[in-house]
Write a protein that holds these residues in place. Structure first.
Motif, PDB file in Angstrom:
ATOM      1  N   ALA A   1       0.825  -1.202   0.000  1.00 52.33           N
ATOM      2  CA  ALA A   1       0.000   0.000   0.000  1.00 52.33           C
ATOM      3  C   ALA A   1       0.856   1.246   0.000  1.00 52.33           C
ATOM      4  CB  ALA A   1      -0.916   0.016   1.219  1.00 52.33           C
ATOM      5  N   ALA A   2       0.252   2.321  -0.420  1.00 54.37           N
ATOM      6  CA  ALA A   2       0.863   3.640  -0.299  1.00 54.37           C
ATOM      7  C   ALA A   2       0.240   4.266   0.938  1.00 54.37           C
ATOM      8  CB  ALA A   2       0.563   4.464  -1.534  1.00 54.37           C
ATOM      9  N   TYR A   3       0.916   4.156   2.073  1.00 54.36           N
ATOM     10  CA  TYR A   3       0.355   4.732   3.286  1.00 54.36           C
ATOM     11  C   TYR A   3       1.436   4.992   4.297  1.00 54.36           C
ATOM     12  CZ  TYR A   3       0.583   0.553   6.278  1.00 54.36           C
ATOM     13  OH  TYR A   3       0.995  -0.495   7.054  1.00 54.36           O
TER      14      TYR A   3
ATOM     15  N   ALA B   1       6.364   2.501   0.007  1.00 53.61           N
ATOM     16  CA  ALA B   1       5.415   1.392  -0.116  1.00 53.61           C
ATOM     17  C   ALA B   1       5.641   0.475   1.076  1.00 53.61           C
ATOM     18  CB  ALA B   1       5.640   0.624  -1.415  1.00 53.61           C
ATOM     19  N   TRP B   2       4.557   0.023   1.670  1.00 52.50           N
ATOM     20  CA  TRP B   2       4.612  -0.861   2.828  1.00 52.50           C
ATOM     21  C   TRP B   2       3.954  -2.178   2.437  1.00 52.50           C
ATOM     22  CZ3 TRP B   2       6.950   1.149   7.162  1.00 52.50           C
ATOM     23  CH2 TRP B   2       7.152   2.530   7.153  1.00 52.50           C
ATOM     24  N   TYR B   3       4.410  -3.239   3.053  1.00 54.28           N
ATOM     25  CA  TYR B   3       3.937  -4.569   2.689  1.00 54.28           C
ATOM     26  C   TYR B   3       4.058  -5.441   3.921  1.00 54.28           C
ATOM     27  CZ  TYR B   3       5.757  -9.216   1.330  1.00 54.28           C
ATOM     28  OH  TYR B   3       6.059 -10.542   1.263  1.00 54.28           O
ATOM     29  N   PHE B   4       3.154  -6.375   4.098  1.00 54.23           N
ATOM     30  CA  PHE B   4       3.386  -7.335   5.177  1.00 54.23           C
ATOM     31  C   PHE B   4       3.061  -8.748   4.725  1.00 54.23           C
ATOM     32  CE2 PHE B   4      -0.970  -8.090   6.292  1.00 54.23           C
ATOM     33  CZ  PHE B   4      -1.641  -6.882   6.305  1.00 54.23           C
ATOM     34  N   ALA B   5       3.733  -9.687   5.392  1.00 53.79           N
ATOM     35  CA  ALA B   5       3.550 -11.106   5.088  1.00 53.79           C
ATOM     36  C   ALA B   5       3.927 -11.905   6.326  1.00 53.79           C
ATOM     37  CB  ALA B   5       4.433 -11.531   3.914  1.00 53.79           C
TER      38      ALA B   5
END
Length: 103
Positions: free
Chosen positions: A5-7, A52-56
């Motif tokens: 996401a862009a946040y 950009a942020w990402y999680f997994a």
């Protein structure tokens, strides 16, 4: 599960984009599909934001390696991100910074 996401993750800001689940199954998808989809998502984000942020799940090594190739660096770990709980595992929160033009 993955998320890009862009946040800004601070509580005072809201996500501008939320791509919740993206799964690419290697026996079904041709090679390079996951990278192409990730590149398309990042192109969209870079037109709108600097990060950009990402999680997994930490056990999802393939996704973490793919995103590392696009410049994502781990900035946090926890049992939950954006109300997604990692049952039986730990969530990883990587972040990438928009590349400079021409790089």
């Amino acid at each position: 599960m993955s998320f890009v996401a862009a946040y800004d993750p601070t509580p005072s800001r809201r996500p501008r984009a939320d791509f919740r689940i993206l799964t690419v199954t290697p026996p079904v998808a041709p090679p390079g599909v996951a990278a192409a989809l990730t590149r398309a998502r990042l192109d969209w984000i870079w037109a709108r934001a600097e990060r950009a942020w990402y999680f997994a799940n930490a056990a999802n090594r393939a996704s973490l390696a793919l995103h590392a190739a696009f410049g994502f660096v781990e900035v946090g770990r926890g049992p939950e991100f954006q109300a997604v709980r990692f049952e039986g595992g730990t969530g990883v929160l990587p972040c990438a910074v928009r590349p400079l033009p021409g790089s």
